[in-house]
Write a protein that holds these residues in place. Structure first.
Motif, PDB file in Angstrom:
ATOM      1  N   ALA A   1     -13.261 -11.158   2.353  1.00  0.00           N
ATOM      2  CA  ALA A   1     -13.718  -9.941   3.028  1.00  0.00           C
ATOM      3  C   ALA A   1     -15.218  -9.709   2.853  1.00  0.00           C
ATOM      4  O   ALA A   1     -15.834  -8.988   3.637  1.00  0.00           O
ATOM      5  CB  ALA A   1     -12.957  -8.738   2.484  1.00  0.00           C
TER       6      ALA A   1
ATOM      7  N   ALA B   1      -7.866  -8.313   4.586  1.00  0.00           N
ATOM      8  CA  ALA B   1      -6.998  -8.404   3.408  1.00  0.00           C
ATOM      9  C   ALA B   1      -5.563  -8.115   3.843  1.00  0.00           C
ATOM     10  O   ALA B   1      -4.936  -7.153   3.403  1.00  0.00           O
ATOM     11  CB  ALA B   1      -7.462  -7.457   2.300  1.00  0.00           C
TER      12      ALA B   1
ATOM     13  N   GLU C   1      -7.370 -13.016   4.959  1.00  0.00           N
ATOM     14  CA  GLU C   1      -6.814 -12.812   3.619  1.00  0.00           C
ATOM     15  C   GLU C   1      -7.270 -13.943   2.699  1.00  0.00           C
ATOM     16  O   GLU C   1      -7.346 -15.095   3.115  1.00  0.00           O
ATOM     17  CB  GLU C   1      -5.274 -12.760   3.774  1.00  0.00           C
TER      18      GLU C   1
ATOM     19  N   HIS D   1       0.842  -1.202   0.000  1.00  0.00           N
ATOM     20  CA  HIS D   1       0.000   0.000   0.000  1.00  0.00           C
ATOM     21  C   HIS D   1       0.876   1.250   0.000  1.00  0.00           C
ATOM     22  O   HIS D   1       2.016   1.190   0.472  1.00  0.00           O
ATOM     23  CB  HIS D   1      -0.936   0.011   1.217  1.00  0.00           C
TER      24      HIS D   1
HETATM   25  C1  LIG Z   1      -3.127  -4.264  -2.412  1.00  0.00           C
HETATM   26  S1  LIG Z   1      -3.074  -5.698  -1.400  1.00  0.00           S
HETATM   27  C2  LIG Z   1      -3.053  -4.999   0.249  1.00  0.00           C
HETATM   28  C3  LIG Z   1      -2.509  -5.989   1.282  1.00  0.00           C
HETATM   29  C4  LIG Z   1      -2.287  -5.426   2.677  1.00  0.00           C
HETATM   30  N1  LIG Z   1      -3.501  -4.862   3.235  1.00  0.00           N
HETATM   31  C5  LIG Z   1      -1.203  -4.372   2.633  1.00  0.00           C
HETATM   32  O1  LIG Z   1      -1.555  -3.185   2.689  1.00  0.00           O
HETATM   33  O2  LIG Z   1      -0.014  -4.729   2.525  1.00  0.00           O
HETATM   34  C6  LIG Z   1      -4.732  -6.308  -1.513  1.00  0.00           C
HETATM   35  C7  LIG Z   1      -4.893  -7.625  -0.766  1.00  0.00           C
HETATM   36  O3  LIG Z   1      -6.280  -7.964  -0.732  1.00  0.00           O
HETATM   37  C8  LIG Z   1      -6.382  -9.376  -0.855  1.00  0.00           C
HETATM   38  N2  LIG Z   1      -7.748  -9.645  -1.301  1.00  0.00           N
HETATM   39  C9  LIG Z   1      -8.297  -9.367  -2.510  1.00  0.00           C
HETATM   40  N3  LIG Z   1      -9.610  -9.690  -2.504  1.00  0.00           N
HETATM   41  C10 LIG Z   1      -9.896 -10.160  -1.271  1.00  0.00           C
HETATM   42  C11 LIG Z   1     -11.088 -10.622  -0.655  1.00  0.00           C
HETATM   43  N4  LIG Z   1     -12.238 -10.668  -1.333  1.00  0.00           N
HETATM   44  N5  LIG Z   1     -11.037 -11.008   0.643  1.00  0.00           N
HETATM   45  C12 LIG Z   1      -9.854 -10.973   1.338  1.00  0.00           C
HETATM   46  N6  LIG Z   1      -8.687 -10.541   0.790  1.00  0.00           N
HETATM   47  C13 LIG Z   1      -8.697 -10.142  -0.489  1.00  0.00           C
HETATM   48  C14 LIG Z   1      -5.314  -9.717  -1.876  1.00  0.00           C
HETATM   49  O4  LIG Z   1      -5.000 -11.101  -1.872  1.00  0.00           O
HETATM   50  C15 LIG Z   1      -4.160  -8.832  -1.391  1.00  0.00           C
HETATM   51  O5  LIG Z   1      -3.392  -9.472  -0.411  1.00  0.00           O
END
Ligand SMILES: C[S@@+](CC[C@H](N)C(=O)[O-])C[C@H]1O[C@@H](n2cnc3c(N)ncnc32)[C@H](O)[C@@H]1O
Length: 260
Positions: free
Chosen positions: A107, A56, A78, A30
């Protein structure tokens, strides 16, 4: 962009658990990295001993930071099983496995009971969820009344984004389905939150784009196998995102909210 929700989710989970994501983004997926996370954690407020949910949670970097900085327990949820396994291993290596755990879950349908948790962090991920209303309701469902949420996310004026930023790759890169900050606030209010404050962190997004561009240029020069033939598409996305940012159509924002 016409991909089905299930395809969007599996592309996101695969992309963010890949070596390419690690190469381009490092440990924090991020804008603002651990420095901005620290600021957001302070907004959540200290309540040592309670449990914070990180939705996530990616590689678990912010979850470990939450445990260290607030002295709290953390549950990371996640979608990607390899990311969950890696995050659990990193927490064990950091001596935090007694306080930080990770669950594979969506999520939009969290594997957690109602009204159990005191605080909640969700960084740079709502923009990737196909059903944002469902995800916002889930953010509210597992929190106790009065509990705080910090939601940080890419924000955009979707109607003003160029076509390069509307592809599946751009969705996975957090841009194609990003929403204006006012829309995110409305989503949270409808789910049962009261908005306390909104912050803008567009400079952090600009620095992240610079970093990714530098990594892509390095990859183009030395050709690491990890990016395959994605370098040109990646650079096109970064270029278009920089332009959208400079025109005020893209940014990064955080919302501090309280469960009513
Ligand atoms: C841009 S990354 C951000 C990860 C973490 N929050 C960070 O800031 O380092 C987006 C994350 O959301 C996860 N993700 C995407 N769709 C999701 C869902 N429906 N439920 C849970 N996680 C999800 C992805 O696998 C990824 O790890």
């Amino acid at each position: 962009m016409t991909a089905a929700p299930v395809e969007v989710k599996s592309c996101c989970a695969a992309a963010y658990s890949s070596a390419a994501a690690r190469f381009l983004l490092g440990d924090s997926f991020h804008p603002g990295g651990s420095q901005l996370t620290s600021k957001l954690i302070r907004q959540l407020g200290a309540e040592s001993g309670s449990t914070v949910v990180d939705v996530a949670s990616g590689l678990g970097t912010s979850a470990r930071q939450l445990a260290r900085e607030l002295g709290c327990h953390v549950v990371g949820v996640e979608l990607s099983p390899p990311s969950v396994a890696g995050a659990a291993e990193a927490a064990a290596e950091a001596g935090l496995s007694g306080r930080v755990r990770f669950l594979v879950g969506d999520a939009e349908a969290l594997p957690l009971a109602d009204c159990q948790h005191g605080r909640r962090l969700c960084e740079c991920a709502l923009c990737t969820f196909p059903d944002k209303e469902a995800a916002a309701c889930e953010l509210a469902r597992v929190l106790r009344p009065g509990a705080r949420l910090v939601l940080a996310d890419i924000v955009a004026e979707p109607d003003r984004l160029p076509h390069e930023l509307r592809s599946l790759a751009a969705w996975v890169a957090c841009v194609a389905d990003a929403r204006p900050v006012t829309e995110l606030s409305g989503l949270l209010e409808r789910a049962g939150f009261v908005i306390e404050s909104v912050g803008r962190h567009d400079g952090a997004l600009a620095r992240l784009l610079d970093r990714v561009d530098a990594r892509l240029r390095t990859a183009a020069l030395v050709g690491p196998d990890v990016l395959g033939d994605g370098v040109d598409e990646g650079r096109e996305l970064v270029h278009a995102a920089r332009e959208a940012l400079s025109e005020g159509n893209l940014g990064y924002a955080s919302i501090l909210a309280r469960r009513a």
